[in-house]
Motif scaffolding. Structure first.
Motif, short mmCIF file in Angstrom:
data_model
loop_
_atom_site.label_atom_id
_atom_site.label_comp_id
_atom_site.label_asym_id
_atom_site.label_seq_id
_atom_site.Cartn_x
_atom_site.Cartn_y
_atom_site.Cartn_z
N MET A 204 -27.41 14.81 89.15
CA MET A 204 -26.38 14.00 89.80
C MET A 204 -24.99 14.58 89.56
O MET A 204 -24.17 14.66 90.47
CB MET A 204 -26.45 12.58 89.24
N GLN A 205 -24.73 15.00 88.31
CA GLN A 205 -23.43 15.58 87.98
C GLN A 205 -23.17 16.84 88.80
O GLN A 205 -22.06 17.07 89.28
CB GLN A 205 -23.38 15.94 86.49
N ASP A 207 -24.63 17.59 91.70
CA ASP A 207 -24.46 17.18 93.10
C ASP A 207 -23.03 16.71 93.35
O ASP A 207 -22.44 17.01 94.39
CB ASP A 207 -25.42 16.04 93.45
N LEU A 208 -22.50 15.97 92.39
CA LEU A 208 -21.15 15.45 92.55
C LEU A 208 -20.15 16.60 92.72
O LEU A 208 -19.32 16.59 93.62
CB LEU A 208 -20.77 14.61 91.32
N LEU A 209 -20.29 17.63 91.86
CA LEU A 209 -19.39 18.78 91.97
C LEU A 209 -19.59 19.48 93.31
O LEU A 209 -18.65 20.00 93.90
CB LEU A 209 -19.64 19.75 90.82
N ARG A 210 -20.84 19.47 93.80
CA ARG A 210 -21.12 20.10 95.09
C ARG A 210 -20.38 19.37 96.21
O ARG A 210 -19.85 20.00 97.12
CB ARG A 210 -22.62 20.06 95.35
N THR A 211 -20.33 18.04 96.11
CA THR A 211 -19.63 17.32 97.17
C THR A 211 -18.12 17.61 97.12
O THR A 211 -17.45 17.45 98.12
CB THR A 211 -19.83 15.79 97.07
N TYR A 212 -17.62 18.04 95.96
CA TYR A 212 -16.21 18.44 95.89
C TYR A 212 -16.03 19.88 96.33
O TYR A 212 -14.92 20.40 96.32
CB TYR A 212 -15.66 18.31 94.47
N ASN A 213 -17.14 20.55 96.64
CA ASN A 213 -17.10 21.98 96.96
C ASN A 213 -16.48 22.77 95.81
O ASN A 213 -15.67 23.66 96.02
CB ASN A 213 -16.32 22.20 98.26
N ALA A 214 -16.86 22.42 94.59
CA ALA A 214 -16.32 23.10 93.41
C ALA A 214 -17.00 24.45 93.23
O ALA A 214 -18.17 24.61 93.57
CB ALA A 214 -16.55 22.25 92.16
N LEU A 223 -17.25 20.95 83.63
CA LEU A 223 -18.44 20.14 83.32
C LEU A 223 -19.32 20.75 82.23
O LEU A 223 -19.52 20.15 81.19
CB LEU A 223 -19.27 19.93 84.60
N ALA A 227 -19.53 19.47 78.26
CA ALA A 227 -20.78 18.75 78.01
C ALA A 227 -21.59 19.40 76.90
O ALA A 227 -22.42 18.76 76.26
CB ALA A 227 -21.61 18.68 79.29
N ARG B 87 -18.91 19.46 104.25
CA ARG B 87 -18.80 19.42 102.80
C ARG B 87 -17.68 20.35 102.34
O ARG B 87 -16.86 19.99 101.50
CB ARG B 87 -20.13 19.87 102.17
N TRP B 104 -15.85 12.62 78.16
CA TRP B 104 -14.74 13.26 77.44
C TRP B 104 -13.42 13.16 78.22
O TRP B 104 -12.43 13.72 77.82
CB TRP B 104 -15.06 14.72 77.14
N ILE B 117 -9.96 20.04 91.12
CA ILE B 117 -10.81 21.04 91.76
C ILE B 117 -10.24 21.44 93.12
O ILE B 117 -10.31 22.59 93.52
CB ILE B 117 -12.25 20.50 91.88
#
Lengths: 309, 269
Positions: A204-205, A207-214, A223, A227, B87, B104, B117
């Motif tokens: 999920m974490q 995927d979340l970054l993927r939706t930000y296109n990180a 992340l 972590a 996207r 954190w 980002i």
């Protein structure tokens, strides 16, 4: 308060057991010395006693019991003998202003500690780099990880002399060979812990970054790396203890004249068991201090990150 | 990407257009048809709920929209682009069942995560954080860490995070599924207000019938094996919806139709 009582109870049981163990361990030597000094010993003659049970000898010669805790070179020194030797080679030296004399455990401890810290730094750095590579590259995961595991199956005591010989032949000596052995032992827990830590963010974490296109880079710094911190500290605590073992082992095959390993070696050459035991305890205390120090750093870092709830 | 669909999408004000969409997952037990022949149009400003039993493909469809899954057949456009292009354009904010806040980072810095980002300036980040915190009624909680907040507040913070970068589409995958009913009612009410204020297009996965009926302008009823759409209900309820609208005859009627749709989907397995 309750925990304190429990801790003291366990400690006193260990010490009592230790004193008791000194009786059978040392009785034969004590009786030989006593007989030589003219005391009445049953049965007389070291030869007669050789095959007799130690416990029986203790019971038959109760007068000798105090002496089993006060020998010069006992098989097993009593706790207070080790403590006295420790004090003589640490605190007492400091009081005399000779903290860094050749007989002081501070001197030997520092020699070992400096190699330990250098090795720990190399091992940790290497371990983190390898873990980052392993997490980001499948090829590295498949090619490096098996070797890292294999490397830890070779007994270090067998490998240490060769590392020293090889490094010596290319002109490297002094603190560095010890540090290399120390790094060899400490990089592995760091690799394993960091790989697990860097992989700890769930789907999920990610995927979340993927939706930000990180980017992968952003994913790593924002992340994966934060972590992995709790995992890193767990590994570092194992790593620093392993580093210390590595540095001590590195001192053995060279016949080093300084360092806790040299004290162990010297003690065993001359039958100075009290010296061996006090060096062992010095190593254990040093390791405990290092681990405790890392624990403090861990607490403050995680707290500053907001994770030390 | 064909141009015909793009123009058509613009003309009809459609944000999402799915045509004959298929998705088959290869698994160890053989292929699983997660989506079969799905056709759906979502218009700008719609609040679309996807409801159905587990395995009906509602989450999968949401993930296809977000380019987190690749369809194996048919086509889908988001804002006239492929989902993956959308996207990259950061066309949507995604809210998961778990808040996924970083332990954190405090709440404000969690909300800043997408902004960092995407390269927003420090001042702009600050401004937006305050705006969205206010939107989800969490002003003053920016300095708290996630573990200091209740589950409902954490979920609101994660919605704020999804809103922070002005995506037009908000995709929510059972965002209130792990919360108790009272908190859920409250958050539903808040979500409707937020939707009215921001005029976003929302895709919302749920398996609660009252939740779907209360929130949506369009309810998509789905059924499993293979995952497909069995009914699409355009809600006649007004945009303004107090909580007690749930006792009105219209509400009960729609809820009934949803239930029927779910039952029909179940009868043939």
């Amino acid at each position: 308060m309750k925990t304190l009582i429990a801790v003291l109870t366990v400690l006193s049981v260990i010490i009592a057991f230790w004193y008791a163990a000194c009786l059978p361990m040392n009785i034969k030597g004590v009786l030989t010395e006593a007989e030589r000094a003219g005391a009445e010993v049953t049965p007389a003659g070291a030869k007669e006693r050789r095959d007799l049970g130690e416990f029986g000898l203790v019971l038959d010669n109760r007068f000798a019991i105090p002496a089993t805790w006060a020998q010069d070179r006992p098989r097993l020194p009593a706790p207070h003998q080790v403590a006295q030797e420790l004090w003589k080679t640490t605190g007492a030296m400091v009081l005399k202003g000779k903290m860094m004399s050749k007989r002081s455990l501070f001197y030997h401890g520092w020699v070992t500690l400096s190699a330990t810290l250098l090795g720990f730094a190399i091992g940790t750095g290497l371990g983190i780099l390898l873990a980052v590579g392993i997490v980001h590259s499948r090829v590295m995961d498949m090619s490096v990880m098996p070797w890292a595991i294999v490397s830890q199956t070779i007994p270090i005591i067998a490998l240490a002399p060769m590392i020293i010989v090889v490094l010596y032949s290319v002109g490297v000596q002094g603190i560095l060979p010890k540090a290399v052995i120390s790094a060899y032992l400490s990089f592995f827990p760091v690799v394993v812990g960091m790989v697990k830590g860097l992989r700890s963010p769930d789907g999920m974490q990610l995927d979340l970054l993927r939706t930000y296109n990180a980017s992968t880079n952003q994913g790593f710094w924002k992340l994966r790396l934060p972590a992995s911190m709790p995992y890193l500290f767990a590994s570092l605590k194992i790593g620093i203890a392993a580093s210390l073992v590595g540095a001590i082992v590195g001192e053995l095959p060279t016949g080093a004249v300084a360092g806790l390993g040299a004290r162990l070696l010297g003690g065993s050459y001359y039958g100075q068991t009290v010296q061996i035991w006090s060096a062992l305890f010095a190593a254990a205390i040093l390791a405990a201090c290092l681990v405790a120090l890392l624990g403090l750093i861990e607490r403050s870092v995680l707290k500053r990150m907001g994770m030390g709830a | 990407m064909n141009i015909e669909t793009t123009t058509q999408a613009d003309a009809t004000n459609a944000v999402v257009e799915a045509r004959n969409l298929d998705l088959v997952f290869p698994t160890n037990d053989g292929p699983v048809q997660a989506l079969k022949d799905v056709n759906l149009t979502i218009n700008k400003g719609d609040f679309v709920s996807f409801i159905g039993p587990s395995g009906c493909g509602k989450t999968t469809f949401l993930r296809v929209m977000a380019a987190l899954e690749q369809p194996t057949g048919g086509e889908i456009t988001v804002n006239g682009m492929t989902p993956d292009e959308a996207r990259r354009e950061r066309a949507y904010g995604y809210v998961f069942q778990a808040s996924g806040l970083y332990p954190w980072r405090n709440i404000a810095r969690n909300i800043k995560l997408p902004l960092e980002i995407m390269g927003y300036s420090k001042a702009e980040q600050e401004k937006r954080v305050n705006e969205v915190l206010e939107l989800v009624e969490l002003s003053g909680f920016g300095g708290k860490y996630p573990w200091q907040l209740s589950g409902g507040m954490q979920q609101r913070a994660s919605i704020a995070r999804a809103l922070a970068f002005d995506a037009d589409i908000l995709l929510m995958d059972e965002p209130f599924g792990a919360l108790d009913e009272i908190v859920r009612d409250h958050l539903n009410e808040q979500l409707l207000k937020l939707w009215a204020r921001t005029n976003k297009t929302i895709g919302f996965v749920t398996h609660s019938i009252p939740e779907a009926v209360y929130l949506s302008t369009k309810i998509v009823v789905m059924s499993p094996r293979p995952g497909r759409i069995t009914d699409v209900i355009e809600s006649p309820l007004p945009k303004e919806r107090p909580l007690d609208i749930r006792d009105s005859p219209e509400f009960i009627e729609i809820a009934h139709r949803v239930r029927e749709g779910l039952r029909a989907g179940h009868s043939d397995d």
